[in-house]
Design a protein around this motif. Structure first.
Motif, short mmCIF file in Angstrom:
data_model
loop_
_atom_site.label_atom_id
_atom_site.label_comp_id
_atom_site.label_asym_id
_atom_site.label_seq_id
_atom_site.Cartn_x
_atom_site.Cartn_y
_atom_site.Cartn_z
N ALA A 20 0.83 -1.21 0.00
CA ALA A 20 0.00 0.00 0.00
C ALA A 20 0.86 1.26 0.00
O ALA A 20 0.60 2.21 -0.76
CB ALA A 20 -0.93 -0.01 1.21
N PHE A 21 1.90 1.28 0.82
CA PHE A 21 2.76 2.46 0.85
C PHE A 21 3.61 2.58 -0.41
O PHE A 21 3.92 3.69 -0.85
CB PHE A 21 3.64 2.45 2.10
N MET A 22 3.98 1.45 -1.02
CA MET A 22 4.69 1.52 -2.29
C MET A 22 3.79 2.10 -3.37
O MET A 22 4.23 2.91 -4.19
CB MET A 22 5.17 0.12 -2.71
N SER A 23 2.53 1.71 -3.36
CA SER A 23 1.57 2.24 -4.32
C SER A 23 1.41 3.74 -4.13
O SER A 23 1.44 4.51 -5.10
CB SER A 23 0.23 1.53 -4.15
N LEU A 24 1.24 4.17 -2.89
CA LEU A 24 1.09 5.60 -2.60
C LEU A 24 2.35 6.37 -2.97
O LEU A 24 2.28 7.46 -3.53
CB LEU A 24 0.76 5.78 -1.12
N GLY A 25 3.50 5.80 -2.69
CA GLY A 25 4.77 6.45 -3.02
C GLY A 25 4.97 6.60 -4.53
O GLY A 25 5.44 7.65 -5.00
N LEU A 26 4.64 5.56 -5.27
CA LEU A 26 4.78 5.65 -6.73
C LEU A 26 3.82 6.67 -7.32
O LEU A 26 4.18 7.39 -8.25
CB LEU A 26 4.53 4.28 -7.36
N LEU A 27 2.63 6.74 -6.77
CA LEU A 27 1.66 7.71 -7.26
C LEU A 27 2.13 9.14 -6.96
O LEU A 27 2.04 10.02 -7.81
CB LEU A 27 0.29 7.45 -6.64
N VAL A 57 9.64 8.88 -18.21
CA VAL A 57 9.18 7.49 -18.16
C VAL A 57 8.40 7.23 -16.87
O VAL A 57 7.42 6.49 -16.87
CB VAL A 57 10.39 6.53 -18.30
N LEU A 58 8.81 7.87 -15.77
CA LEU A 58 8.10 7.71 -14.51
C LEU A 58 6.65 8.17 -14.61
O LEU A 58 5.76 7.56 -14.01
CB LEU A 58 8.79 8.49 -13.40
N VAL A 59 6.42 9.23 -15.37
CA VAL A 59 5.06 9.74 -15.51
C VAL A 59 4.16 8.71 -16.18
O VAL A 59 2.97 8.61 -15.86
CB VAL A 59 5.07 11.07 -16.28
N ILE A 64 0.59 3.17 -13.44
CA ILE A 64 0.14 1.82 -13.79
C ILE A 64 0.62 0.81 -12.76
O ILE A 64 -0.15 -0.04 -12.29
CB ILE A 64 0.63 1.45 -15.21
N ILE A 65 1.88 0.92 -12.38
CA ILE A 65 2.43 0.01 -11.37
C ILE A 65 1.76 0.24 -10.03
O ILE A 65 1.46 -0.72 -9.30
CB ILE A 65 3.96 0.18 -11.29
N ALA A 66 1.48 1.51 -9.68
CA ALA A 66 0.79 1.82 -8.43
C ALA A 66 -0.60 1.21 -8.41
O ALA A 66 -1.04 0.66 -7.40
CB ALA A 66 0.71 3.33 -8.23
N LEU A 70 -1.96 -1.68 -5.81
CA LEU A 70 -3.19 -1.50 -5.04
C LEU A 70 -4.19 -2.62 -5.32
O LEU A 70 -4.85 -3.11 -4.41
CB LEU A 70 -3.80 -0.15 -5.35
N LEU A 71 -4.26 -3.04 -6.55
CA LEU A 71 -5.13 -4.15 -6.91
C LEU A 71 -4.68 -5.44 -6.23
O LEU A 71 -5.51 -6.22 -5.75
CB LEU A 71 -5.14 -4.33 -8.43
N ALA A 72 -3.38 -5.66 -6.14
CA ALA A 72 -2.86 -6.84 -5.45
C ALA A 72 -3.22 -6.80 -3.96
O ALA A 72 -3.59 -7.82 -3.38
CB ALA A 72 -1.35 -6.92 -5.63
#
Length: 88
Positions: A20-27, A57-59, A64-66, A70-72
């Motif tokens: 969850a925090f990785m998703s938030l961080g990537l976003l 590329v990050l944009v 998508i990865i975030a 989150l879906l996982a």
């Protein structure tokens, strides 16, 4: 009418928090990269050299990865909750 089930909260695992925090961080990183590109292009920076291609590329790929992370987390949570309910 359904039978009332005992409300026992399923404990949150460490992997769920990490994802969850990785998703938030990537976003957040994606949003910051977007604003960096906007500021950099308005100041006349050369977007073909330096760190700018990586920021570009990050944009594209970070949201998508975030979303997939989150879906996982959601799928793992639903599966864990279903197993806990089935065990009772």
């Amino acid at each position: 009418m359904s039978t009332p089930s005992p409300r026992q909260d399923v404990p949150v695992r460490r992997i769920d928090r990490i994802l969850a925090f990785m998703s938030l961080g990537l976003l957040a990183l994606s949003v910051l990269s977007f604003f960096a590109i906007m500021i950099g292009s308005s100041t006349g920076a050369d977007m073909r050299t330096g760190v700018w291609p990586v920021v570009g590329v990050l944009v594209y790929f970070a949201p998508i990865i975030a979303f997939l992370l989150l879906l996982a987390v959601l799928i793992m949570s639903f599966v864990r909750r279903a197993r806990a309910n089935r065990g009772q």
